[in-house]
Design an enzyme around this catalytic site. Structure first.
Site, PDB file in Angstrom:
ATOM      1  N   GLU A  42     101.285  11.673 129.725  1.00  0.00           N
ATOM      2  CA  GLU A  42     100.714  10.447 129.119  1.00  0.00           C
ATOM      3  C   GLU A  42      99.551  10.166 129.751  1.00  0.00           C
ATOM      4  O   GLU A  42      99.454  10.044 130.906  1.00  0.00           O
ATOM      5  CB  GLU A  42     101.875   9.240 129.323  1.00  0.00           C
ATOM      6  CG  GLU A  42     101.404   8.035 128.831  1.00  0.00           C
ATOM      7  CD  GLU A  42     102.242   6.641 129.250  1.00  0.00           C
ATOM      8  OE1 GLU A  42     103.443   6.999 129.715  1.00  0.00           O
ATOM      9  OE2 GLU A  42     101.758   5.607 129.540  1.00  0.00           O
ATOM     10  N   ARG A  46      93.814   3.103 130.268  1.00  0.00           N
ATOM     11  CA  ARG A  46      93.260   2.109 131.401  1.00  0.00           C
ATOM     12  C   ARG A  46      92.007   2.579 131.838  1.00  0.00           C
ATOM     13  O   ARG A  46      91.865   2.516 133.025  1.00  0.00           O
ATOM     14  CB  ARG A  46      94.330   1.883 132.346  1.00  0.00           C
ATOM     15  CG  ARG A  46      95.483   0.999 132.075  1.00  0.00           C
ATOM     16  CD  ARG A  46      96.652   0.890 132.984  1.00  0.00           C
ATOM     17  NE  ARG A  46      97.632   1.645 132.268  1.00  0.00           N
ATOM     18  CZ  ARG A  46      98.953   1.775 133.307  1.00  0.00           C
ATOM     19  NH1 ARG A  46      98.754   1.874 134.654  1.00  0.00           N
ATOM     20  NH2 ARG A  46     100.095   2.219 132.615  1.00  0.00           N
ATOM     21  N   LYS A 130     110.555   4.300 125.520  1.00  0.00           N
ATOM     22  CA  LYS A 130     110.280   4.404 127.032  1.00  0.00           C
ATOM     23  C   LYS A 130     110.731   3.250 127.687  1.00  0.00           C
ATOM     24  O   LYS A 130     110.569   2.052 127.362  1.00  0.00           O
ATOM     25  CB  LYS A 130     108.833   4.385 127.358  1.00  0.00           C
ATOM     26  CG  LYS A 130     108.098   4.076 128.818  1.00  0.00           C
ATOM     27  CD  LYS A 130     106.478   4.097 128.746  1.00  0.00           C
ATOM     28  CE  LYS A 130     105.922   3.729 129.981  1.00  0.00           C
ATOM     29  NZ  LYS A 130     104.589   4.035 130.281  1.00  0.00           N
TER      30      LYS A 130
END
Ligand code: 3PG
Length: 210
Positions: A42, A46, A130
């Site tokens: 993943e 950011r 998740k």
């Protein structure tokens, strides 16, 4: 190649969650993780160069399955659809994000932290979530409790999961894989310490799911 979220999760007991701030780090990082045996990562949004980093990682290691993480808005979803991302990951779920994710045609791993959020995700058709932040939101006891009411939903717990905790999560019957930043922490990426990341990644590949 189009894959379902189940197929992606089955290829990964551990999904490293990482952020690339320097494009020069993309290629060696992709190699350190993939060459250690990890198949799925993943990569978070950011960083202003997240999409460029994704392209660079894919160019270096085409078989690395890359989910774009920290997807927060429909705009983020559009950004991912236009790139070569393999799946989408969000830390939580708003109504508009849910619609955008479902409409994207990409495999999705939406974030959920409570029973109601998880029910909402399941009700619109998500089959895996998740569980984030896992440790802070009830951890393993919560995952065990949710199995009764939602027996078919699959989970990727993420959030304060360590190398020590990961195997206990992976032993849970409704967990396919766990996510975490411990395999490629920002400090090691900044130091370009690919040897240390390789060591952590190799040890993560030894953790099998149930
Ligand atoms: C995140 O999105 O921040 C990740 O889930 C990482 O969580 P961790 O740093 O607690 O492993």
């Amino acid at each position: 190649m189009a894959r379902s979220i189940q197929e992606i999760m089955q290829q990964a007991s551990v999904i490293p969650v990482l952020t690339v701030h320097d494009l020069a780090h993309a290629k060696p990082l992709a190699h350190a993780l993939f060459d250690s045996g990890l198949r799925v990562i993943e990569l978070t949004l950011r960083s202003p160069i997240a999409v460029e980093a994704l392209v660079e990682m894919k160019r270096a290691v085409p078989d690395l399955i890359i989910g774009m993480g920290t997807v927060l808005t429909p705009g983020h979803v559009r950004l991912c659809v236009d790139s070569s991302v393999d799946f989408l990951v969000s830390p939580g779920l708003t109504e508009e994000l849910s619609t955008a994710m479902m409409g994207s045609g990409l495999p999705c791993l939406p974030g959920c932290a409570t029973t109601s959020e998880t029910m909402q995700a399941a009700s619109v058709g998500f089959t895996a979530v998740k569980f984030f932040p896992a440790e802070q939101s009830g951890g393993l006891p919560w995952l065990n409790s949710i199995r009764g009411p939602l027996p078919d939903l699959r989970f990727c717990p993420t959030g304060s999961i360590s190398a020590e905790l990961a195997p206990t999560y992976l032993a849970a019957p409704n967990v396919d894989c766990v996510g975490g930043s411990w395999i490629a922490p920002s400090a090691l990426i900044a130091e370009q310490n690919w040897a240390a990341i390789t060591k952590l990644a190799k040890s993560a590949t030894q953790m099998g799911a149930n």
